[in-house]
Design a protein around this motif. Structure first.
Motif, mmCIF file in Angstrom:
data_model
loop_
_atom_site.group_PDB
_atom_site.id
_atom_site.type_symbol
_atom_site.label_atom_id
_atom_site.label_comp_id
_atom_site.label_asym_id
_atom_site.label_seq_id
_atom_site.Cartn_x
_atom_site.Cartn_y
_atom_site.Cartn_z
ATOM 1 N N LEU A 192 0.659 -13.838 1.600
ATOM 2 C CA LEU A 192 0.748 -12.537 0.939
ATOM 3 C C LEU A 192 1.025 -11.411 1.924
ATOM 4 O O LEU A 192 1.860 -10.535 1.669
ATOM 5 C CB LEU A 192 -0.546 -12.273 0.166
ATOM 6 N N GLU A 193 0.347 -11.412 3.071
ATOM 7 C CA GLU A 193 0.511 -10.273 3.979
ATOM 8 C C GLU A 193 1.875 -10.239 4.651
ATOM 9 O O GLU A 193 2.288 -9.207 5.161
ATOM 10 C CB GLU A 193 -0.609 -10.212 5.007
ATOM 11 N N THR A 194 2.630 -11.349 4.645
ATOM 12 C CA THR A 194 3.985 -11.332 5.203
ATOM 13 C C THR A 194 4.977 -10.689 4.246
ATOM 14 O O THR A 194 6.114 -10.421 4.624
ATOM 15 C CB THR A 194 4.469 -12.752 5.539
ATOM 16 N N LEU A 195 4.535 -10.447 3.001
ATOM 17 C CA LEU A 195 5.439 -9.944 1.968
ATOM 18 C C LEU A 195 5.015 -8.615 1.346
ATOM 19 O O LEU A 195 5.857 -7.881 0.833
ATOM 20 C CB LEU A 195 5.557 -10.991 0.847
ATOM 21 N N ALA A 196 3.720 -8.317 1.370
ATOM 22 C CA ALA A 196 3.246 -7.154 0.618
ATOM 23 C C ALA A 196 2.389 -6.189 1.425
ATOM 24 O O ALA A 196 1.876 -5.223 0.864
ATOM 25 C CB ALA A 196 2.461 -7.621 -0.612
ATOM 26 N N ALA A 237 7.828 -6.515 -3.131
ATOM 27 C CA ALA A 237 6.497 -6.497 -2.524
ATOM 28 C C ALA A 237 5.409 -6.440 -3.591
ATOM 29 O O ALA A 237 4.391 -7.145 -3.497
ATOM 30 C CB ALA A 237 6.376 -5.302 -1.582
ATOM 31 N N ILE A 238 5.611 -5.631 -4.608
ATOM 32 C CA ILE A 238 4.620 -5.507 -5.680
ATOM 33 C C ILE A 238 4.497 -6.818 -6.453
ATOM 34 O O ILE A 238 3.400 -7.224 -6.839
ATOM 35 C CB ILE A 238 4.978 -4.334 -6.609
ATOM 36 N N GLY A 239 5.610 -7.510 -6.653
ATOM 37 C CA GLY A 239 5.553 -8.803 -7.323
ATOM 38 C C GLY A 239 4.724 -9.813 -6.553
ATOM 39 O O GLY A 239 3.898 -10.535 -7.126
ATOM 40 N N ALA A 240 4.937 -9.862 -5.245
ATOM 41 C CA ALA A 240 4.142 -10.768 -4.404
ATOM 42 C C ALA A 240 2.673 -10.360 -4.419
ATOM 43 O O ALA A 240 1.782 -11.215 -4.521
ATOM 44 C CB ALA A 240 4.684 -10.749 -2.975
ATOM 45 N N LEU A 241 2.425 -9.057 -4.337
ATOM 46 C CA LEU A 241 1.044 -8.568 -4.357
ATOM 47 C C LEU A 241 0.361 -8.920 -5.678
ATOM 48 O O LEU A 241 -0.786 -9.383 -5.689
ATOM 49 C CB LEU A 241 1.037 -7.058 -4.145
ATOM 50 N N ALA A 242 1.055 -8.735 -6.773
ATOM 51 C CA ALA A 242 0.482 -9.057 -8.079
ATOM 52 C C ALA A 242 0.158 -10.543 -8.189
ATOM 53 O O ALA A 242 -0.891 -10.921 -8.727
ATOM 54 C CB ALA A 242 1.445 -8.638 -9.193
ATOM 55 N N GLU A 268 0.725 6.766 -7.409
ATOM 56 C CA GLU A 268 1.205 6.091 -8.624
ATOM 57 C C GLU A 268 2.542 5.390 -8.434
ATOM 58 O O GLU A 268 2.909 4.547 -9.242
ATOM 59 C CB GLU A 268 1.275 7.077 -9.791
ATOM 60 N N THR A 269 3.270 5.729 -7.372
ATOM 61 C CA THR A 269 4.486 4.964 -7.060
ATOM 62 C C THR A 269 4.131 3.504 -6.825
ATOM 63 O O THR A 269 4.925 2.603 -7.106
ATOM 64 C CB THR A 269 5.189 5.559 -5.828
ATOM 65 N N LEU A 270 2.934 3.275 -6.313
ATOM 66 C CA LEU A 270 2.417 1.906 -6.170
ATOM 67 C C LEU A 270 1.644 1.470 -7.404
ATOM 68 O O LEU A 270 1.893 0.387 -7.952
ATOM 69 C CB LEU A 270 1.506 1.805 -4.948
ATOM 70 N N PHE A 271 0.696 2.298 -7.852
ATOM 71 C CA PHE A 271 -0.268 1.834 -8.842
ATOM 72 C C PHE A 271 0.323 1.617 -10.231
ATOM 73 O O PHE A 271 -0.082 0.674 -10.924
ATOM 74 C CB PHE A 271 -1.465 2.787 -8.895
ATOM 75 N N THR A 272 1.260 2.433 -10.648
ATOM 76 C CA THR A 272 1.829 2.250 -11.999
ATOM 77 C C THR A 272 2.550 0.901 -12.124
ATOM 78 O O THR A 272 2.232 0.110 -13.022
ATOM 79 C CB THR A 272 2.753 3.414 -12.363
ATOM 80 N N PRO A 273 3.507 0.575 -11.232
ATOM 81 C CA PRO A 273 4.148 -0.746 -11.355
ATOM 82 C C PRO A 273 3.208 -1.895 -11.026
ATOM 83 O O PRO A 273 3.358 -3.001 -11.571
ATOM 84 C CB PRO A 273 5.324 -0.679 -10.377
ATOM 85 N N LEU A 274 2.225 -1.673 -10.151
ATOM 86 C CA LEU A 274 1.296 -2.754 -9.805
ATOM 87 C C LEU A 274 0.422 -3.117 -11.005
ATOM 88 O O LEU A 274 0.230 -4.305 -11.300
ATOM 89 C CB LEU A 274 0.421 -2.346 -8.621
ATOM 90 N N ARG A 275 -0.106 -2.122 -11.693
ATOM 91 C CA ARG A 275 -0.922 -2.408 -12.889
ATOM 92 C C ARG A 275 -0.102 -3.163 -13.927
ATOM 93 O O ARG A 275 -0.588 -4.113 -14.550
ATOM 94 C CB ARG A 275 -1.459 -1.108 -13.472
#
Length: 318
Positions: A192-196, A237-242, A268-275
């Protein structure tokens, strides 16, 4: 005034505080913040010099407390990176500081005149603070995940952090989310950390933009301005994190998921798509509340203060 020393040792800098027990035990890391200070770690001078800097800084804090508040600190809490054996009080290994098997608790206790010292892992210590007095306050089960140079995690259960049988619990950054993906320093591929992580996003955006100096913050700004290349990097990155977070949710069933570190500064640039990405991936699991960390870069120091107060609370009166 009864107080404790709190010290958070990072790869580049150290944060310190003197904290007194206040009327509200959840305030300011277990009480009232009496003093704050910072100092360069100076890792380029070698591991022995770093250890000596830690000891000197702690000693200065001890004397400062005695001079300003009429009494020496009652205990000290110290958070350090890498592999930590909190039970033995040993800093086992830290790649960015170059040390191995440093008996840090013993050294600090000797330098500080015999006061009790608690040693903790930096991310778990930060998670302790976020759980008790930060974004996870009131949650009986939470997972704290800072997204920085790497990705780690702290598992919170009923006001305490679960270290695991061998002190490795919470290492979410080494869940393999893309088998055969980029090589990781741990020896696996596709962690995960190599991607997100913030570092991974910086590398990907530097390559995609053609600017070797571009970083994750630049990528976030480009996403906000509508850049299609940046959006592709960001969403990958968000896909891998999710994917990694859903694995953690499946195993741990947290009530609150706290995201911190440099990448969380995108808001929210991170949190909206991550949620959205996490919600799309859950099936039978209960979706936790996903929130930004509240304490920023002070979490480790405040958590170290909590470790010290916890140590005093468990002492048996003479």
């Amino acid at each position: 005034m009864k107080h404790v020393i709190a010290l958070d040792v990072g790869g580049t800098g150290m944060k310190a505080a003197l904290i007194a027990r206040g009327p509200h035990p959840a305030a300011a890391g277990g009480g009232t913040l009496l003093y704050e200070g910072r100092r360069a770690t100076g890792r380029e001078r070698g591991p022995e010099a770093v250890v000596e800097t830690i000891l000197d800084f702690a000693d200065e804090l001890l004397h400062l407390g005695r001079e300003r508040f009429g009494t020496a600190a009652s205990a000290a809490g110290v958070a350090v990176p890498g592999i930590v054996d909190a039970e033995r009080g040993t800093a086992v290994y830290a790649a960015n500081l170059g040390w191995r098997d440093v008996p840090l608790r013993e050294l600090l206790t000797a330098r500080l005149g015999g006061i009790p010292v608690a040693l903790g892992h930096d991310v778990r210590t930060g998670g302790l603070a976020e759980g008790r007095i930060g974004a996870g306050r009131g949650a009986d089960r939470f997972l704290f995940v800072p997204l920085g140079t790497g990705i780690a995690g702290a598992i919170g259960i009923a006001g305490h952090i679960e270290a695991g049988a061998h002190g490795y619990a919470g290492e979410i950054g080494h869940i393999v989310v893309r088998p055969g993906g980029p090589a990781c320093g741990c020896g696996q591929h596709g962690c995960l950390e190599t991607l997100a992580s913030a570092a991974a996003v910086s590398r990907a955006w530097a390559a995609a933009s053609g600017d070797p100096g571009a970083d994750a913050a630049d990528c976030a700004k480009a996403v906000e301005s509508g850049d299609a290349r940046a959006r592709e990097v960001w969403l990958a990155a968000i896909g891998a994190l999710a994917d990694g977070l859903v694995t953690a949710i499946t195993l741990l069933d947290p009530r609150t998921l706290i995201i911190g570190g440099g990448l969380a500064e995108a808001g929210e640039t991170l949190f909206t798509p991550l949620r959205t990405a996490v919600e799309e991936r859950v099936t039978f699991q209960r979706l936790p509340e996903i929130v930004p960390a509240a304490l920023g870069d002070t979490a480790g120091c405040l958590g170290a203060g909590l470790l010290a107060w916890d140590l005093l609370a468990t002492e048996v009166p003479a």
